[in-house]
Design a protein around this motif. Structure first.
Motif, mmCIF file in Angstrom:
data_model
loop_
_atom_site.group_PDB
_atom_site.id
_atom_site.type_symbol
_atom_site.label_atom_id
_atom_site.label_comp_id
_atom_site.label_asym_id
_atom_site.label_seq_id
_atom_site.Cartn_x
_atom_site.Cartn_y
_atom_site.Cartn_z
ATOM 1 N N LYS A 2 0.824 -1.219 0.000
ATOM 2 C CA LYS A 2 0.000 0.000 0.000
ATOM 3 C C LYS A 2 0.855 1.265 0.000
ATOM 4 C CE LYS A 2 -4.375 -1.616 1.798
ATOM 5 N NZ LYS A 2 -4.877 -2.145 3.074
ATOM 6 N N SER A 3 1.885 1.284 0.851
ATOM 7 C CA SER A 3 2.663 2.529 0.992
ATOM 8 C C SER A 3 3.651 2.731 -0.162
ATOM 9 C CB SER A 3 3.390 2.547 2.337
ATOM 10 O OG SER A 3 4.112 1.356 2.537
ATOM 11 N N SER A 4 4.269 1.655 -0.632
ATOM 12 C CA SER A 4 5.218 1.778 -1.755
ATOM 13 C C SER A 4 5.015 0.637 -2.743
ATOM 14 C CB SER A 4 6.669 1.746 -1.266
ATOM 15 O OG SER A 4 6.894 2.668 -0.257
ATOM 16 N N PRO A 5 3.952 0.713 -3.539
ATOM 17 C CA PRO A 5 3.688 -0.402 -4.475
ATOM 18 C C PRO A 5 4.862 -0.700 -5.401
ATOM 19 C CG PRO A 5 2.190 1.470 -4.854
ATOM 20 C CD PRO A 5 2.948 1.779 -3.625
ATOM 21 N N SER A 6 5.667 0.302 -5.699
ATOM 22 C CA SER A 6 6.795 0.065 -6.609
ATOM 23 C C SER A 6 7.793 -0.922 -6.011
ATOM 24 C CB SER A 6 7.489 1.380 -6.950
ATOM 25 O OG SER A 6 8.039 1.959 -5.784
ATOM 26 N N ILE A 7 8.016 -0.839 -4.694
ATOM 27 C CA ILE A 7 8.947 -1.775 -4.048
ATOM 28 C C ILE A 7 8.352 -3.176 -4.028
ATOM 29 C CG2 ILE A 7 10.141 -2.377 -1.900
ATOM 30 C CD1 ILE A 7 10.412 0.608 -1.330
ATOM 31 N N ALA A 8 7.041 -3.247 -3.734
ATOM 32 C CA ALA A 8 6.376 -4.554 -3.736
ATOM 33 C C ALA A 8 6.506 -5.200 -5.112
ATOM 34 C CB ALA A 8 4.911 -4.392 -3.355
ATOM 35 N N LYS A 9 6.330 -4.372 -6.140
ATOM 36 C CA LYS A 9 6.431 -4.885 -7.506
ATOM 37 C C LYS A 9 7.847 -5.421 -7.780
ATOM 38 C CE LYS A 9 5.565 -3.477 -12.235
ATOM 39 N NZ LYS A 9 6.017 -2.378 -13.072
ATOM 40 N N LEU A 10 8.836 -4.629 -7.353
ATOM 41 C CA LEU A 10 10.237 -5.069 -7.506
ATOM 42 C C LEU A 10 10.447 -6.448 -6.874
ATOM 43 C CD1 LEU A 10 12.565 -2.014 -6.664
ATOM 44 C CD2 LEU A 10 12.332 -3.188 -8.855
ATOM 45 N N ILE A 11 9.896 -6.602 -5.672
ATOM 46 C CA ILE A 11 10.086 -7.870 -4.955
ATOM 47 C C ILE A 11 9.399 -9.016 -5.700
ATOM 48 C CG2 ILE A 11 9.579 -9.159 -2.829
ATOM 49 C CD1 ILE A 11 9.863 -6.489 -1.299
ATOM 50 N N PHE A 12 8.150 -8.779 -6.096
ATOM 51 C CA PHE A 12 7.423 -9.852 -6.789
ATOM 52 C C PHE A 12 8.151 -10.261 -8.071
ATOM 53 C CE2 PHE A 12 3.504 -8.310 -4.412
ATOM 54 C CZ PHE A 12 3.501 -9.398 -3.552
ATOM 55 N N GLU A 13 8.619 -9.254 -8.818
ATOM 56 C CA GLU A 13 9.362 -9.558 -10.042
ATOM 57 C C GLU A 13 10.633 -10.351 -9.725
ATOM 58 O OE1 GLU A 13 10.016 -5.830 -11.963
ATOM 59 O OE2 GLU A 13 7.946 -5.718 -12.695
ATOM 60 N N PHE A 14 11.297 -9.945 -8.641
ATOM 61 C CA PHE A 14 12.551 -10.586 -8.260
ATOM 62 C C PHE A 14 12.315 -12.039 -7.840
ATOM 63 C CE2 PHE A 14 16.041 -11.642 -5.400
ATOM 64 C CZ PHE A 14 17.114 -11.240 -6.155
#
Lengths: 404, 60
Positions: free
Chosen positions: A389-401
């Motif tokens: 919720k707070s930083s979707p871009s980081i969550a996305k990075l993690i999921f991609e990783f």
């Protein structure tokens, strides 16, 4: 000096000494040699050892070497957010030890078990016959000795020369090494004398961290590990950090240490004909925190079983000794590979992203315990869920990783 | 060029020897021995050194 041995162990650090003890316990004639004139010094180590490894090694914390009880850690973000990890409730306590005393204590145990030691003895060459390592040629205080054995154990540290002499590729690529520098200091104003302090941030320590490991109420190992490829030296980073940190105004140095820390996977081959690598020489080092004493101690029993069997069967070939590597990789290979992945993910983050992760922990969205999981190669998914919720871009990075 | 170790700065920690592709550096008890004939002046040791004790200098 007898010159025919079952096993010669090169390097009297935790890996070599414990190997010596375990080999001697299996009634193998064992000689441990070291280039230095004193076991345990100079240290190249932050001296943290968890209780788990003390137990695995068959030891009990002894006041001669277990200097300070550690019940957790405090992680400090680039902007100064503090994350307190209470590891006592997780059953993961430990000690900051006195390496020099610890290694002498271990060596005394090894000697009681029947191992012999020879110090100030530098290996100049290997004895090679028919493609097998059959011993070492060593310089013992000016005298050249040819010491023969059925198996040589190379426990000669991250700079393993013995492995390379035997044709094993122990060369450490610069990008896979952290350059480490440390002061042991007294008069330190500690945040909590029983918690390790770890400071993160590109300006503090690119790709690494600054650590403060308490060795007493006001004594600590204060060190830094940075990428080996960095233009500045580890010493420069540590000195600058100390200058900018008022808490260290009254502290002063009682010991200076340095060293290379492997932050990569274990070497591809631990074994050759008549030779076997262990400890830092095989890079049995957790690539996130750089700790390697525990696995080095544990490996002693594993390799001793394999060598005992090999000698009894009169077959010390690479194929036979490879069982040691198989046993070790079976136990730690997968975990360490995951830890390395987690490390590579964090290397890519900038300070702002690190700050965002610290933020969700401080706000209670995820437990600080996640950082302990990370050091075991787990927990990235938890961070992704907490930060979506707070930083979707980081969550996305993690999921991609994770998907890769 | 060849690697030269400043013995006053050196901590004899072996970080340089770990990354030397040619075994041109050897860690002895209180110094780093340089085998100048093996050195290929790649400079990896210079970067690896935690205290900046190694420089590449013109061969004499």
């Amino acid at each position: 000096m007898m010159n025919d041995w079952d096993v010669i162990v090169v390097g009297a650090g935790p890996a070599g000494i414990k190997a010596g003890e375990e080999l001697a316990k299996r009634r193998l004639k064992t000689l441990v040699i070291d280039r230095k004139q004193e076991i345990g010094a100079p240290k190249r180590c932050g001296e943290g050892l968890s209780d788990r490894w003390v137990t695995v090694s068959g030891l009990k914390p002894d006041p001669t070497w277990a200097r300070q009880y550690i019940n957790g850690a405090i992680l400090i973000s680039p902007k100064g957010k503090k994350i307190v990890i209470d590891s006592e409730k997780m059953g993961r306590t430990g000690y900051i030890i006195e390496r020099k005393m610890f290694e002498k204590f271990l060596a005394a145990n090894a000697i009681r078990a029947g191992a012999k030691f020879l110090l100030k003895t530098n290996v100049e060459d290997l004895v090679m016959e028919d493609g097998f390592v059959k011993g070492v040629v060593a310089n013992n205080m000016g005298d050249t000795l040819e010491l023969r054995s059925k198996v040589v154990v190379a426990a000669d540290g991250v700079d393993s020369r013995i492995g390379r002499m035997a044709g094993l590729n122990t060369l450490l690529p610069l990008a896979e090494m952290d350059s480490g520098f440390q002061y042991e200091m007294a008069g330190v104003d500690l945040l909590d004398p029983h918690k390790m302090e770890l400071y993160f941030g590109k300006s503090v320590a690119p790709r690494g961290y600054v650590w403060v490991f308490p060795k007493g109420e006001d004594v600590a190992n204060v060190g830094v590990g940075i990428s080996g490829t960095d233009e500045k030296t580890a010493r420069e980073y540590l000195d600058r950090w100390l200058e900018n940190n008022k808490r260290f105004e009254n502290a002063s140095i009682i010991e200076v240490n340095a060293g290379g820390i492997p932050v990569t996977k274990p070497v591809d081959e631990f074994v050759g004909n008549g030779i076997l690598l262990t400890g830092d020489a095989a890079r049995m080092v957790n690539p996130i925190h750089g700790g390697g004493m525990g696995t080095a101690l544990e490996a002693g029993g594993m390799l001793a079983d394999v060598i005992k069997e090999a000698i009894e069967e009169n077959n010390v070939s690479k194929e036979k000794l490879k069982k040691f590597q198989d046993i070790w990789m079976e136990k730690h290979g997968k975990e360490f590979a995951n830890v390395l992945k987690v490390r590579h993910f964090f290397e890519k983050l900038n300070d702002e992203q690190l700050e965002a992760i610290a933020d969700i922990v401080v706000k209670g969205k995820i437990s600080p315990d996640v950082f302990v999981e990370l050091s075991h190669g787990q927990g990235l998914g938890k961070i992704a869920k907490g930060i979506i919720k707070s930083s979707p871009s980081i969550a996305k990075l993690i999921f991609e990783f994770i998907k890769r | 060029m060849v690697a030269v170790v400043n013995r006053d700065k050196c901590m004899y920690c072996g970080a340089c020897t770990s990354v030397c592709p040619k075994l041109a550096l050897e860690l002895l008890e209180t110094r780093i021995k340089v085998y100048a004939d093996k050195c290929i002046d790649c400079g990896l040791c210079v970067k690896a050194c935690p205290v900046g004790a190694i420089r590449l200098e013109e061969r004499k």
